[in-house]
Design an enzyme around this catalytic site. Structure first.
Site, mmCIF file in Angstrom:
data_model
loop_
_atom_site.group_PDB
_atom_site.id
_atom_site.type_symbol
_atom_site.label_atom_id
_atom_site.label_comp_id
_atom_site.label_asym_id
_atom_site.label_seq_id
_atom_site.Cartn_x
_atom_site.Cartn_y
_atom_site.Cartn_z
ATOM 1 C CB CYS A 1 -2.106 -3.351 27.872
ATOM 2 S SG CYS A 1 -2.352 -4.304 26.361
ATOM 3 N N GLY A 2 -0.636 -6.331 28.646
ATOM 4 C CA GLY A 2 -1.012 -7.728 28.907
ATOM 5 C C GLY A 2 -1.239 -8.493 27.626
#
Length: 293
Positions: free
Chosen positions: A257-258
């Site tokens: 997701c980052g």
């Protein structure tokens, strides 16, 4: 100068009981990190957690209340740690979690009342409606990197800054597949944050068995074909034989997701903007000095 600081100055050494400002930040050289990973590789998760508690100041657990994070939480609760050594939780409420996930948060609070839970949301926002008004509907489709930044990465960075986090326990495991297949027990990210994966060696079955044997509360979606649960718009049940995280961002070239990715393009853009701003301020200050001269 107090007596302790004077003693440190005279002796040339720094003790743990000395002033906090004189203590160095935590830094691992590559050889030291490799050594620690070799040693911790063969320990049980509980032993890894004990090592973390005694070795890493500023230690927190980041969790979205997945099974592995719940196992970690339960293991910590059984160690009967005194309050100063208890590990607080950080939960990133993206405002797009399943209702089942939010209901689980309440059940976790009830079962583990001594644990402090810090909830961080997108900056200045409290509801899904407010998020859509500010960023538009379905930002995760129109600009997924911006969505990750606003909903997850920026709140995480804010939490780390405000809580003075130096190290975090994560729920990542090698058996989850994808980029996690060669996971180390300890990692250090680009910002110097220490990430510890205490259950890196465990399989999904081991995690599930622990949950059942210890009556740990879990997300009800796991009884309906889900194994890895994130936001409702990017999580689906999986089929038999698929990787645990196959239901995340299905059909997209994306597995993280980052938060656990190298710095995203959007974060790089923000960093470049900040660099340019500082450069402009410096150039202006130099020009003012030339005028004054």
């Amino acid at each position: 100068m107090d007596d302790m600081s004077l003693h440190e100055t005279e002796s040339g050494y720094v003790s743990g009981s000395g002033s906090e400002s004189s203590l160095p930040e935590i830094h691992f050289t590559k050889p030291h990190l490799a050594f620690l990973n070799r040693q911790l590789q063969f320990l049980e998760p509980q032993d890894i957690l004990r090592w973390c508690i005694t070795s890493l100041p500023g230690l927190f657990q980041t969790t979205a209340f997945g099974l592995t994070g719940l196992v970690t939480l339960d293991m910590l609760s059984k160690m009967k740690l005194p309050r100063p050594q208890m590990v607080d939780l950080i939960f990133l409420d993206t405002l797009h979690h399943f209702s089942e996930t939010l209901a689980l948060v309440d059940r976790v609070r009830s079962k583990y009342p001594l644990v402090n839970l810090h909830v961080y949301k997108p900056d200045g926002l409290e509801t899904t409606e407010e998020f859509a008004q500010k960023h538009g509907k379905k930002l995760w489709q129109s600009n997924d990197e911006l969505y990750d930044w606003v909903a997850k990465v920026e709140p995480a960075q804010r939490a780390y800054r405000e809580l003075q986090v130096a190290a975090v326990l994560t729920g990542r495991r090698r058996s989850q597949g994808g980029k996690r297949g060669d996971l180390d027990i300890i990692e250090v990210d680009e910002a110097g944050l220490i990430k510890v994966n205490p259950l890196a060696n465990w399989s999904f079955q081991q995690v599930q068995d622990y949950i059942q044997e210890n009556k740990v509360p879990y997300n009800e979606l796991l009884d309906h074909g889900y194994k890895s649960i994130g936001d409702w718009h990017s999580t689906q049940p999986i089929k038999a034989g698929e990787d645990e995280r196959a239901g995340r961002w299905k059909g997209a070239q994306k597995t993280e997701c980052g938060i656990h990715n190298p710095r995203s393009k959007f974060a790089q853009y923000l960093q470049e903007q900040e660099r340019r701003k500082k450069e402009e301020v410096l150039q202006k200050a130099l020009a003012d000095l030339e005028v004054a001269a």
